[in-house]
Motif scaffolding. Structure first.
Motif, PDB file in Angstrom:
ATOM      1  N   SER A 104       7.698   5.034  -3.480  1.00 40.98           N
ATOM      2  CA  SER A 104       6.373   5.310  -2.409  1.00 40.98           C
ATOM      3  C   SER A 104       5.221   5.491  -3.318  1.00 40.98           C
ATOM      4  CB  SER A 104       7.516   6.626  -1.719  1.00 40.98           C
ATOM      5  OG  SER A 104       7.116   7.420  -1.943  1.00 40.98           O
ATOM      6  N   GLY A 105       5.210   5.751  -4.721  1.00 44.70           N
ATOM      7  CA  GLY A 105       4.134   6.482  -5.382  1.00 44.70           C
ATOM      8  C   GLY A 105       4.343   7.067  -6.005  1.00 44.70           C
ATOM      9  N   LYS A 106       4.974   8.142  -6.183  1.00 40.96           N
ATOM     10  CA  LYS A 106       5.285   9.393  -6.436  1.00 40.96           C
ATOM     11  C   LYS A 106       4.793   9.216  -8.078  1.00 40.96           C
ATOM     12  CE  LYS A 106       9.349  10.187  -5.611  1.00 40.96           C
ATOM     13  NZ  LYS A 106      10.033   9.139  -5.025  1.00 40.96           N
ATOM     14  N   HIS A 161       3.805  14.649   0.604  1.00 37.90           N
ATOM     15  CA  HIS A 161       5.611  14.115   1.410  1.00 37.90           C
ATOM     16  C   HIS A 161       4.496  12.800   1.171  1.00 37.90           C
ATOM     17  CE1 HIS A 161       8.118  12.807   4.156  1.00 37.90           C
ATOM     18  NE2 HIS A 161       8.390  12.403   3.328  1.00 37.90           N
ATOM     19  N   ILE A 162       5.148  11.476   0.480  1.00 35.93           N
ATOM     20  CA  ILE A 162       4.511  10.195   1.115  1.00 35.93           C
ATOM     21  C   ILE A 162       5.217   9.671   1.691  1.00 35.93           C
ATOM     22  CG2 ILE A 162       3.737   8.255   0.307  1.00 35.93           C
ATOM     23  CD1 ILE A 162       3.223   9.676  -2.736  1.00 35.93           C
ATOM     24  N   ASP A 163       4.500   8.976   2.760  1.00 34.96           N
ATOM     25  CA  ASP A 163       5.432   8.485   4.132  1.00 34.96           C
ATOM     26  C   ASP A 163       4.679   7.642   4.819  1.00 34.96           C
ATOM     27  OD1 ASP A 163       8.271   7.709   5.434  1.00 34.96           O
ATOM     28  OD2 ASP A 163       7.629   9.441   7.294  1.00 34.96           O
ATOM     29  N   VAL A 198       0.517  -0.875   0.103  1.00 36.62           N
ATOM     30  CA  VAL A 198      -0.176  -0.011  -0.114  1.00 36.62           C
ATOM     31  C   VAL A 198       0.936   1.162   0.123  1.00 36.62           C
ATOM     32  CG1 VAL A 198      -1.945   1.098   1.514  1.00 36.62           C
ATOM     33  CG2 VAL A 198      -1.532  -0.880   1.517  1.00 36.62           C
ATOM     34  N   CYS A 199       0.594   1.952  -1.373  1.00 35.11           N
ATOM     35  CA  CYS A 199       1.397   3.308  -1.197  1.00 35.11           C
ATOM     36  C   CYS A 199       1.164   4.231   0.190  1.00 35.11           C
ATOM     37  CB  CYS A 199       1.333   4.025  -2.640  1.00 35.11           C
ATOM     38  SG  CYS A 199       2.350   3.305  -3.533  1.00 35.11           S
ATOM     39  N   PHE A 200      -0.622   4.777  -0.340  1.00 32.13           N
ATOM     40  CA  PHE A 200      -1.324   5.774   0.658  1.00 32.13           C
ATOM     41  C   PHE A 200      -2.314   5.364   1.084  1.00 32.13           C
ATOM     42  CE2 PHE A 200      -0.840   7.494  -2.767  1.00 32.13           C
ATOM     43  CZ  PHE A 200      -2.151   8.042  -3.563  1.00 32.13           C
ATOM     44  N   GLU A 201      -3.115   6.078   1.852  1.00 27.42           N
ATOM     45  CA  GLU A 201      -4.825   6.066   2.204  1.00 27.42           C
ATOM     46  C   GLU A 201      -5.232   6.873   2.173  1.00 27.42           C
ATOM     47  OE1 GLU A 201      -5.570   1.145   3.467  1.00 27.42           O
ATOM     48  OE2 GLU A 201      -4.129   1.959   5.139  1.00 27.42           O
ATOM     49  N   ASN A 202      -6.419   6.594   2.269  1.00 30.39           N
ATOM     50  CA  ASN A 202      -7.436   8.428   2.407  1.00 30.39           C
ATOM     51  C   ASN A 202      -6.637   9.502   2.575  1.00 30.39           C
ATOM     52  OD1 ASN A 202      -9.369   6.224   3.414  1.00 30.39           O
ATOM     53  ND2 ASN A 202      -7.964   6.104   5.672  1.00 30.39           N
ATOM     54  N   PHE A 203      -6.310   9.907   0.967  1.00 29.38           N
ATOM     55  CA  PHE A 203      -5.890  10.759   0.586  1.00 29.38           C
ATOM     56  C   PHE A 203      -6.990  12.059   0.071  1.00 29.38           C
ATOM     57  CE2 PHE A 203      -3.010  13.609  -2.955  1.00 29.38           C
ATOM     58  CZ  PHE A 203      -2.979  14.610  -1.757  1.00 29.38           C
ATOM     59  N   SER A 204      -7.014  12.999   1.135  1.00 32.19           N
ATOM     60  CA  SER A 204      -7.920  13.920   0.612  1.00 32.19           C
ATOM     61  C   SER A 204      -7.759  15.041   0.623  1.00 32.19           C
ATOM     62  CB  SER A 204      -9.261  14.146   1.557  1.00 32.19           C
ATOM     63  OG  SER A 204      -9.926  12.832   1.237  1.00 32.19           O
ATOM     64  N   ALA A 252      19.893 -10.870   1.304  1.00 33.77           N
ATOM     65  CA  ALA A 252      19.066 -10.391   0.214  1.00 33.77           C
ATOM     66  C   ALA A 252      20.107  -9.907  -1.022  1.00 33.77           C
ATOM     67  CB  ALA A 252      18.437  -8.547  -0.260  1.00 33.77           C
ATOM     68  N   LYS A 253      20.199 -10.222  -2.304  1.00 28.37           N
ATOM     69  CA  LYS A 253      20.807  -9.683  -3.482  1.00 28.37           C
ATOM     70  C   LYS A 253      20.197  -9.164  -3.942  1.00 28.37           C
ATOM     71  CE  LYS A 253      21.514 -15.000  -4.911  1.00 28.37           C
ATOM     72  NZ  LYS A 253      22.266 -15.304  -5.383  1.00 28.37           N
ATOM     73  N   VAL A 254      22.095  -8.655  -4.031  1.00 27.43           N
ATOM     74  CA  VAL A 254      22.213  -7.002  -4.915  1.00 27.43           C
ATOM     75  C   VAL A 254      20.541  -6.675  -5.903  1.00 27.43           C
ATOM     76  CG1 VAL A 254      23.307  -5.365  -5.895  1.00 27.43           C
ATOM     77  CG2 VAL A 254      23.693  -6.814  -4.493  1.00 27.43           C
ATOM     78  N   SER A 255      20.976  -7.613  -6.863  1.00 24.55           N
ATOM     79  CA  SER A 255      18.884  -7.830  -7.698  1.00 24.55           C
ATOM     80  C   SER A 255      17.991  -6.926  -7.343  1.00 24.55           C
ATOM     81  CB  SER A 255      19.871  -8.806  -8.421  1.00 24.55           C
ATOM     82  OG  SER A 255      18.957 -10.017  -7.650  1.00 24.55           O
ATOM     83  N   VAL A 256      17.444  -7.339  -6.014  1.00 26.18           N
ATOM     84  CA  VAL A 256      15.928  -7.107  -5.622  1.00 26.18           C
ATOM     85  C   VAL A 256      16.333  -6.045  -4.490  1.00 26.18           C
ATOM     86  CG1 VAL A 256      15.620  -9.217  -5.272  1.00 26.18           C
ATOM     87  CG2 VAL A 256      16.333  -8.673  -3.350  1.00 26.18           C
ATOM     88  N   LEU A 257      17.342  -4.887  -4.711  1.00 25.47           N
ATOM     89  CA  LEU A 257      17.318  -4.278  -3.577  1.00 25.47           C
ATOM     90  C   LEU A 257      17.228  -2.879  -4.548  1.00 25.47           C
ATOM     91  CD1 LEU A 257      21.183  -3.889  -1.840  1.00 25.47           C
ATOM     92  CD2 LEU A 257      18.974  -4.688  -1.019  1.00 25.47           C
ATOM     93  N   SER A 258      16.234  -2.052  -3.480  1.00 22.09           N
ATOM     94  CA  SER A 258      16.394  -0.419  -3.778  1.00 22.09           C
ATOM     95  C   SER A 258      16.659   0.413  -4.565  1.00 22.09           C
ATOM     96  CB  SER A 258      14.834   0.009  -2.726  1.00 22.09           C
ATOM     97  OG  SER A 258      15.832   0.599  -1.941  1.00 22.09           O
ATOM     98  N   GLY A 259      16.600   1.787  -4.856  1.00 19.81           N
ATOM     99  CA  GLY A 259      18.257   1.956  -5.589  1.00 19.81           C
ATOM    100  C   GLY A 259      18.341   2.485  -4.317  1.00 19.81           C
ATOM    101  N   GLY A 260      17.411   3.133  -3.146  1.00 17.55           N
ATOM    102  CA  GLY A 260      18.255   3.712  -2.144  1.00 17.55           C
ATOM    103  C   GLY A 260      19.345   2.608  -1.237  1.00 17.55           C
ATOM    104  N   GLU A 261      18.472   1.202  -1.397  1.00 20.72           N
ATOM    105  CA  GLU A 261      19.403   0.481  -0.790  1.00 20.72           C
ATOM    106  C   GLU A 261      20.762   0.026  -1.365  1.00 20.72           C
ATOM    107  OE1 GLU A 261      16.309  -2.276   1.434  1.00 20.72           O
ATOM    108  OE2 GLU A 261      16.622  -2.414  -1.145  1.00 20.72           O
ATOM    109  N   LYS A 262      20.849   0.405  -2.710  1.00 17.34           N
ATOM    110  CA  LYS A 262      21.735  -0.135  -3.291  1.00 17.34           C
ATOM    111  C   LYS A 262      22.922   1.106  -3.064  1.00 17.34           C
ATOM    112  CE  LYS A 262      19.719  -2.788  -7.539  1.00 17.34           C
ATOM    113  NZ  LYS A 262      19.871  -2.870  -8.511  1.00 17.34           N
ATOM    114  N   ALA A 263      22.390   2.429  -3.452  1.00 19.55           N
ATOM    115  CA  ALA A 263      23.300   3.904  -2.942  1.00 19.55           C
ATOM    116  C   ALA A 263      24.015   2.801  -1.908  1.00 19.55           C
ATOM    117  CB  ALA A 263      23.053   5.089  -2.779  1.00 19.55           C
ATOM    118  N   LYS A 264      22.944   2.870  -0.781  1.00 12.90           N
ATOM    119  CA  LYS A 264      24.092   2.583   0.610  1.00 12.90           C
ATOM    120  C   LYS A 264      25.128   1.964   0.909  1.00 12.90           C
ATOM    121  CE  LYS A 264      19.903   3.097   2.385  1.00 12.90           C
ATOM    122  NZ  LYS A 264      18.795   3.298   3.552  1.00 12.90           N
TER     123      LYS A 264
END
Length: 475
Positions: free
Chosen positions: A42-44, A151-153, A19-25, A395-407
């Motif tokens: 996050s769904g931007k 801000h989606i968080d 779920v990215c976000f709920e109940n956005f008005s 976890a394999k590198v191939s499944v990491l997010s861009g942020g995780e790869k950067a770290k």
């Protein structure tokens, strides 16, 4: 003519796996200048597509006035043929503006833009009379062209009225408040523990005293047993209340989610660098081996140990070619007098994370660089870069997010710290949180730094104060 408000009513954005976000008005009014920020994934970008009607909503309602015209520029991929990233953006932006849109939607528009094109884009956005909704992590754009942040968080869209500096200021105030609360909770927890120990000791003494009185028949048997029972019940209630309070404190602590900082330990210190120049070029010429023609000529510069230098110039002017020459790329020829570190003393990071092997795990990535480290030492090192759980480590590198790869790339640099570190547009496509983590690590990096970046806020944050403009060396 001003457009009528666009209405978001209890919008939910979700995929089968999350779920990215709920109940956005909210409402989008004419002339609003909105930035959508949040972590990668996050769904931007999908939220932009929702606004255009490209994505079907399963929950909630989006009300768009019939006469609104949208202009849309998707995220541009930087490819060399047939057009560069900036050329592709300019073409797409021209097509979008030709529609005379009421609402202009942009997805990461500053990626791959050199300073000249960035300035042109900023001027255009400043003069655009309609409503602007932009997905971006670019601090300069956020600071100068935005007055509302989405801000989606944590599965919510937080709407902030104000510019980016206001947002950061409030975030720091909120963080300080939460840290004070955590400190207070820790103190209360210690005090609760002291009270609990005291009550347990009192109950134990009461039990022994009551039993002794009963055995000596100083109370009537029934009365003595009843009095002892009441004493135990009273103590039990106190113990239960203290336990509940302690558990409540623990729950409160677990709910206070703060963005964590990276505090790396490097395998190299500034003292290990020495005082000699890291890179020195005299009467240098470089070009591609395949055509044999010099691209840059009469290169004369020196970079001292520990210096932080930006390589600047328009797109296509030869910045990356110069970096490849320093890296001794076999596809680049060079002449003149060159002094550069040994290959093993140079680190290289770019937006594509080429130093990572997709088939390796996170643990294996660091183990390969530090084979003499124990399992505990590797886990401790990865912990510094927020890889903590067993599933994160394996976890394999191939499944990491861009942020995780950067770290993970930064963890590599800290594990086997090069004397010279080269960054080539590393902040492209990084969300603001990962960008902050990159800055935290680079601020502490002890070696010499050469950076290609058009992000002036990023360069300032990592203490880059000098630059080499390759435009002066172009034939």
């Amino acid at each position: 003519m001003a457009h009528k408000p666009i209405q978001f009513k209890d919008i939910c954005l979700s995929f089968p796996q999350k779920v990215c976000f709920e109940n956005f008005s909210t409402h989008v009014h004419d002339g609003n200048r909105i930035a959508i920020i949040g972590r990668n994934g996050s769904g931007k970008s999908t939220l932009l597509k929702v606004l255009r009607g490209e994505t079907i909503l399963h929950e909630g309602q989006l009300v768009i006035p019939n006469d609104i015209v949208f202009g849309y520029v998707p995220q541009i991929v930087d490819i060399l043929e047939p057009l560069s990233g900036s050329e592709r953006l300019n073409k797409a932006l021209t097509q979008a503006l030709a529609l005379k849109p009421d609402v202009l939607l942009l997805d990461e528009p500053t990626n791959h833009l050199d300073q000249r094109n960035r300035r042109a884009l900023m001027r255009m956005l400043h003069s655009f009379p309609g409503t602007l909704v932009v997905v971006t992590h670019d601090v300069e754009l956020l600071r100068n062209n935005i007055d509302i942040l989405w801000h989606i968080d944590n599965e919510k869209v937080h709407v902030f009225q104000g510019n980016y500096d206001d947002y950061i200021r409030e975030a720091h105030i909120k963080r300080a408040s939460i840290e004070d609360e955590i400190s207070s909770l820790k103190f209360q927890k210690k005090e609760a523990h002291k009270v609990l120990m005291k009550e347990q000791d009192r109950a134990k003494k009461s039990d022994l005293k009551g039993q002794k009185f009963i055995e000596n028949r100083r109370w009537p048997t029934v009365g003595s047993a009843e009095k002892a029972r009441r004493a135990i019940e009273t103590t039990g209630r106190k113990k239960s209340a203290i336990r509940d309070k302690r558990e409540g404190l623990a729950d409160t602590l677990s709910e206070l989610k703060l963005p964590e900082s990276l505090n790396p330990k490097f395998s190299l210190s500034a003292a290990d660098l020495g005082c000699c120049a890291s890179v020195s070029v005299t009467d240098g010429n470089i070009g591609f081996v395949e055509n044999g023609q010099p691209l840059l000529h009469n290169l004369n510069f020196s970079i001292s140990a520990g210096e932080r230098i930006a390589i600047t110039g328009d797109n296509g002017s030869g910045k990356s070619t110069l970096i490849k020459a320093i890296l001794n790329d076999p596809n680049i020829f060079k002449s003149g007098t060159w002094y550069v570190p040994k290959t093993e003393d140079i680190g290289y990071l770019d937006q594509h994370y080429k130093t990572l092997s997709p088939d390796q795990t996170v643990y294996e990535t660091i183990e390969e660089l530090a084979p003499h480290w124990t399992h505990a030492e590797i886990r401790c090192h990865l912990n510094d870069f927020l890889f903590r759980k067993n599933e994160e480590i394996s976890a394999k590198v191939s499944v990491l997010s861009g942020g995780e790869k950067a770290k993970l790339c930064l963890a590599q640099i800290a594990a086997k710290t090069p004397k010279l570190l080269i960054l080539d547009e590393m902040t492209n496509n990084l969300d603001l949180e990962t960008r902050t983590h990159v800055i935290q690590v680079l601020q502490q990096y002890p070696g010499t730094l050469i950076v290609i970046s058009h992000d002036t806020d990023f360069l300032k944050a990592i203490n880059v104060t000098e630059s080499i403009d390759v435009g002066q060396f172009v034939l």
